[in-house]
Design a protein around this motif. Structure first.
Motif, PDB file in Angstrom:
ATOM      1  N   GLY A 140      76.840 -46.752 -30.623  1.00 61.23           N
ATOM      2  CA  GLY A 140      77.596 -47.952 -30.275  1.00 61.23           C
ATOM      3  C   GLY A 140      78.280 -48.604 -31.465  1.00 61.23           C
ATOM      4  O   GLY A 140      78.928 -49.635 -31.307  1.00 61.23           O
ATOM      5  N   MET A 141      78.116 -48.021 -32.637  1.00 62.78           N
ATOM      6  CA  MET A 141      78.762 -48.590 -33.821  1.00 62.78           C
ATOM      7  C   MET A 141      79.911 -47.677 -34.230  1.00 62.78           C
ATOM      8  O   MET A 141      79.884 -46.475 -33.969  1.00 62.78           O
ATOM      9  N   THR A 142      80.917 -48.252 -34.873  1.00 60.27           N
ATOM     10  CA  THR A 142      82.076 -47.445 -35.234  1.00 60.27           C
ATOM     11  C   THR A 142      81.688 -46.477 -36.363  1.00 60.27           C
ATOM     12  O   THR A 142      80.656 -46.631 -37.009  1.00 60.27           O
ATOM     13  N   GLU A 145      81.187 -48.325 -39.471  1.00 59.89           N
ATOM     14  CA  GLU A 145      79.904 -49.031 -39.519  1.00 59.89           C
ATOM     15  C   GLU A 145      78.748 -48.076 -39.794  1.00 59.89           C
ATOM     16  O   GLU A 145      77.819 -48.413 -40.525  1.00 59.89           O
ATOM     17  N   ASP A 197      87.661 -46.631 -36.612  1.00 64.36           N
ATOM     18  CA  ASP A 197      87.294 -47.803 -35.821  1.00 64.36           C
ATOM     19  C   ASP A 197      86.872 -47.453 -34.399  1.00 64.36           C
ATOM     20  O   ASP A 197      86.776 -48.326 -33.544  1.00 64.36           O
ATOM     21  N   ASP A 198      86.618 -46.170 -34.174  1.00 63.29           N
ATOM     22  CA  ASP A 198      86.137 -45.767 -32.851  1.00 63.29           C
ATOM     23  C   ASP A 198      84.618 -45.678 -32.864  1.00 63.29           C
ATOM     24  O   ASP A 198      84.030 -45.305 -33.878  1.00 63.29           O
ATOM     25  N   PRO A 199      83.977 -46.009 -31.745  1.00 66.23           N
ATOM     26  CA  PRO A 199      82.525 -45.853 -31.715  1.00 66.23           C
ATOM     27  C   PRO A 199      82.126 -44.390 -31.876  1.00 66.23           C
ATOM     28  O   PRO A 199      82.817 -43.487 -31.390  1.00 66.23           O
TER      29      PRO A 199
ATOM     30  N   PRO B 451      82.921 -54.756 -33.289  1.00 67.23           N
ATOM     31  CA  PRO B 451      82.449 -54.132 -34.523  1.00 67.23           C
ATOM     32  C   PRO B 451      82.315 -55.147 -35.659  1.00 67.23           C
ATOM     33  O   PRO B 451      83.059 -56.126 -35.724  1.00 67.23           O
ATOM     34  N   GLU B 457      92.167 -51.353 -37.157  1.00 70.04           N
ATOM     35  CA  GLU B 457      92.421 -52.009 -35.873  1.00 70.04           C
ATOM     36  C   GLU B 457      91.088 -52.309 -35.217  1.00 70.04           C
ATOM     37  O   GLU B 457      90.224 -51.435 -35.119  1.00 70.04           O
ATOM     38  N   LYS B 458      90.925 -53.550 -34.778  1.00 81.00           N
ATOM     39  CA  LYS B 458      89.672 -53.919 -34.145  1.00 81.00           C
ATOM     40  C   LYS B 458      89.674 -53.443 -32.702  1.00 81.00           C
ATOM     41  O   LYS B 458      90.531 -53.815 -31.923  1.00 81.00           O
ATOM     42  N   LYS B 459      88.723 -52.564 -32.385  1.00 77.89           N
ATOM     43  CA  LYS B 459      88.598 -52.100 -31.004  1.00 77.89           C
ATOM     44  C   LYS B 459      87.234 -52.525 -30.504  1.00 77.89           C
ATOM     45  O   LYS B 459      86.232 -52.297 -31.169  1.00 77.89           O
ATOM     46  N   ILE B 461      83.945 -52.250 -28.301  1.00 74.48           N
ATOM     47  CA  ILE B 461      83.189 -51.071 -27.909  1.00 74.48           C
ATOM     48  C   ILE B 461      82.572 -51.301 -26.539  1.00 74.48           C
ATOM     49  O   ILE B 461      81.897 -52.310 -26.326  1.00 74.48           O
TER      50      ILE B 461
END
Lengths: 333, 472
Positions: A140-142, A145, A197-199, B451, B457-459, B461
């Motif tokens: 669930g974290m990018t 992260e 920035d994708d999980p 996040p 870019e802030k996506k 989740i």
């Protein structure tokens, strides 16, 4: 004990790096689960700056060895020595072993007895990072992260153990910026920068494997332990993995210990191969030695019943392991 | 392979174009038939259950026929079944799907809306007491009191959100820390004469200390076992408070807890009171307004600290712990200490809230700290969406405000007759409302995760990616 471990190596000779400059020594490691001996009296070395492969048929005890090295299992018997700094440092090893301490560090040099340390200290102090056979990302974290979590320990110090961070001290912001830069470096190396920035759970399988390696590398490890990194990858991805591992070894000087079934990967990149079967070592050496070892061929391809009995070394190893199991603490000095 | 793929939508599309006229007719016929069958069944079954009525008469039972009720029930079944057939079962786009999509769409829009909602709520919260005083002169005290109550639960929800939402440790005994905070202040004032402002930090520290005490034994537990032990801990605290009569007063509680002062000024009628000092006419409402701003400040501190913590390594470690504990250990994170910090910081905010509760009530007893309180706080966190700050606010308003509003359902007596007491049904209505919300939004009102670090870019989740941690 150290000298004995050196003598035991059947192949490789005195010139081999894993004998003269081992980063990791597994000595007389035994792991029993109840009555089952998963690993019996196993000894091997992993050379500094080498890619060492641990191979063997399913159920040979490879992952158990990994879990012992990384502290997830507490070995029943044996010693696991992690060395920072060059050479065997035999005297320091004996000193730490006899002192009852877990580890000793002086400047760049350090001796860590991994069997005495809890898992998080092995990653934090002994600088051994690992990945998992079934990928364990923070889904669930990018991706970014995930790599920041890997830099937890230096960042906690930089945040003044959270107190400074809550008040937004500039020193912490600087440290976080540096951490993001490092994460970006590894995201670029693993071609994941576009997915930063994708999980993590959203990434395709191959990308998740790469991200897990990147995450492990963000802990600044001296030894990187990879549990089947090529499992489930297509040939192109396997080739990329080879390049990545070579890059890690050559550019970062990180030693690699990997479990792998994909012989294409193993034979191409490994400097040193250790073969396990039924929890004992059946072969140890460079790719060429192992490939031509009759024990290995027998273990992988199977042999007729009578032939199998004829292989004396396997029998010896098995009986030795069984003997060790009975006699107890011989391995520990 | 490729050609069959491109063919498939075309062959599907053809009948789809012809469908409306032909299929609609068939659908109507089938629906009517199905509804007629259902109505017939209702008629057969209902003949005895609805159509016949037996009354006790002097000579035995007397049967009366209720033809109207029977016919009406058959018609209701026919109409209802027909409507369901036409709009749900056989419809191309079931009405429930549309309603559900609309509702979840509202949830998706919330994050974007969230920023403005947050600012709007913040400004509204700042002027709330004066708004109430101006708009509802007669009821201002009652409304401000309700706002104080809601804010207390918002703060408790935010505190518990650290433990449950971020660290993923299901804590069913959070009210224990609330009790520790309340009793810390009450006992400190009773035995040592401490005022509210002196006792507030001490109450927080003591609650955090108890959080660590609880944390140690439960560290090794996972999932349901963790939940059970925290539940037991909450009960132990309450039972100790109830039975240690010499020290805590047992079921009698502690009364005469001092009110908070404004830089040493008390909210009293005398010459040295707040009103006299500022040259105002004395009014009891001043104290309520002051209490409101205290809890607002406390809640906002909780919020700011939590938002900051989320972006610090410790907060990321909490979330990582929720996602995968084993991976955390492989990265050198000391999971024991990480869990302890989550427990103790969550407990500290609970302690602050408890201390405020004591000063607001002026009287506390173990009865205020039952498991139901823990359950309500947890319900607020779950309803709002685990880990979501704004979700907790909305859920607290809905839950606490909702329960209180249900007290004022006097108009229902006009529908159900004078014997109907709406207050007795409010928990039932509240429970039903919770069930419906959880069916439509199973991961809470604001289920997406923001996040903590962004590169480009802030996506947001989606909830399906985010793990829920232990014991969910």
């Amino acid at each position: 004990m150290v000298a004995a471990a050196g003598k035991e190596a059947p192949t490789g000779g005195a010139s081999a790096r894993w004998e003269s400059d081992p980063i990791l020594s597994v000595e007389h490691l035994t792991m029993r689960f109840g009555g089952l001996v998963a690993v019996g009296d196993l000894s091997f070395n992993a050379g500094r700056g080498d890619i060492t492969a641990l191979i063997g048929p399913n159920g040979a005890g490879k992952t158990t060895v990994f879990n012992c090295v990384t502290g997830f299992y507490k070995p029943t018997e044996g010693r696991i020595v992690m060395r920072h700094g060059p050479g065997r440092q035999a005297e320091t090893v004996e000193e730490v072993t006899n002192s009852g301490l877990r580890w000793k560090k002086e400047g760049d040099k350090g001796i860590f007895l991994l069997e005495r340390m809890p898992d998080h200290e092995i990653a934090h102090r002994a600088k051994v990072a690992r990945t998992f056979q079934n990928i364990r990302l923070f889904g669930g974290m990018t991706a970014l992260e995930n790599l920041l979590v890997a830099q937890h320990n230096p960042l906690v110090v930089a945040s003044g153990f959270t107190v400074g961070g809550i008040f937004g001290l500039p020193s912490y912001r600087k440290a976080e910026q540096a951490a993001i830069e490092k994460a970006v470096y590894w995201l670029e190396r693993t071609r994941l920068i576009d997915r930063a920035d994708d999980p993590a759970a959203d990434l395709p399988y191959g990308a998740q494997r790469r991200l897990e390696i990147a995450r492990a590398m963000c802990t600044d490890p001296q030894l990187l332990c990879l549990d089947e990194p090529a499992a489930g990858l297509n040939p192109r991805e396997s080739a990329e993995l080879n390049e990545l591992l070579k890059f890690i070894r050559d550019e970062h000087g990180t030693s690699v210990l990997l479990i792998e079934h994909d012989m294409g990967v193993v034979m191409e990149i490994s400097d040193h191969i250790v073969v396990l079967d039924y929890g004992v070592k059946i072969s140890d050496g460079d790719a060429e030695t192992v490939r031509n070892d009759p024990n290995v061929i027998a273990a992988y391809l199977g042999v007729e019943e009578e032939e199998e009995i004829d292989i004396p070394e396997v029998l010896e190893d098995v009986s030795a392991a069984a003997g060790k199991a009975g006699t107890g603490k011989g391995g520990k000095a | 392979m490729a050609s069959t793929r491109t063919d498939a939508p075309a062959s599907d599309g053809k009948p789809a174009a012809e469908m409306p006229a032909q299929a609609a007719q068939g659908r109507l016929a089938a629906s009517l038939k199905d509804a007629a069958v259902a109505a017939f069944l209702a008629g057969v079954l209902g003949f005895f259950f609805i159509g016949l009525r037996t009354d006790i008469e002097p000579g035995g039972l007397e049967i009366t026929m209720r033809w109207t009720a029977w016919v009406v029930s058959i018609l209701i079944v026919f109409g209802g079944r027909l409507a369901l057939n036409l709009f749900v079962f056989r419809a191309q786009r079931p009405a429930t799907g549309i309603v559900g999509a609309g509702l979840s769409g509202m949830g998706e829009a919330l994050p974007g809306l969230g920023k403005w909602l947050m600012r709007g709520l913040f400004v509204f919260a700042l002027v709330l007491p004066f708004f109430f005083m101006a708009a509802f002169p007669g009821k201002d005290r009652q409304f401000i009191d309700l706002a104080i109550l809601i804010l207390t639960y918002v703060m408790l929800g935010w505190g518990l959100n650290i433990v449950v939402g971020l660290a993923g440790l299901l804590d069913l005994g959070y009210v224990a820390f609330y009790a520790v905070g309340a009793y810390s202040f009450a006992l400190l004032s009773q035995y040592f004469g401490f005022g509210f402002w002196m006792a507030l930090p001490l109450a927080g520290i003591l609650a955090a200390f108890w959080g660590i005490i609880l944390g140690f034994p439960v560290l090794r537990l996972r999932g349901d076992y963790l939940a059970i032990v925290t539940l037991a801990f909450g009960e132990i605290i309450r039972v100790v408070l109830l039975n240690w009569y010499e020290f805590t007063g047992g079921p009698d509680g502690i009364s005469g807890i001092p009110r908070p002062t404004f830089f040493g000024l008390e909210f009293s009628r005398g010459d040295d009171g707040f009103a006299a000092f500022f040259g105002l006419d004395y009014s009891p409402i001043h104290r309520f307004v002051y209490l409101y701003y205290i809890i607002l400040a406390l809640a906002l501190i909780t919020n700011v600290v939590t938002i900051r913590l989320r972006k610090l390594p410790i907060g990321r470690a909490w979330e990582a712990l929720r996602e995968d504990e084993i991976a955390c250990r492989s990265l050198g994170i000391n999971t024991r200490n990480t869990k302890l910090t989550a427990f103790s910081i969550g407990a500290m905010f609970g302690g602050f809230a408890g201390s405020f509760f004591a000063t607001r009530q002026g009287f506390i007893s173990p009865e205020s700290f039952t498991f139901l309180e823990s359950a309500i706080i947890l319900a607020i966190v779950v309803l709002g969406g685990l880990g979501s700050q704004i979700g907790v606010v909305i859920a607290a308003i809905v839950t606490i405000g909702g329960i209180e509003m249900l007290r004022n359902l006097g108009f229902l007596t006009q529908i159900f007759g004078p014997g109907f007491d709406p207050v007795q049904y409010r928990m039932l209505i509240f429970g039903l409302a919770m069930v419906f919300i959880m069916v439509w939004k199973p991961r809470g009102l604001v289920s997406t995760r923001e996040p903590s670090a962004v590169l480009k870019e802030k996506k947001r989740i989606g909830a399906d990616m985010v793990a829920q941690g232990e014991g969910h």
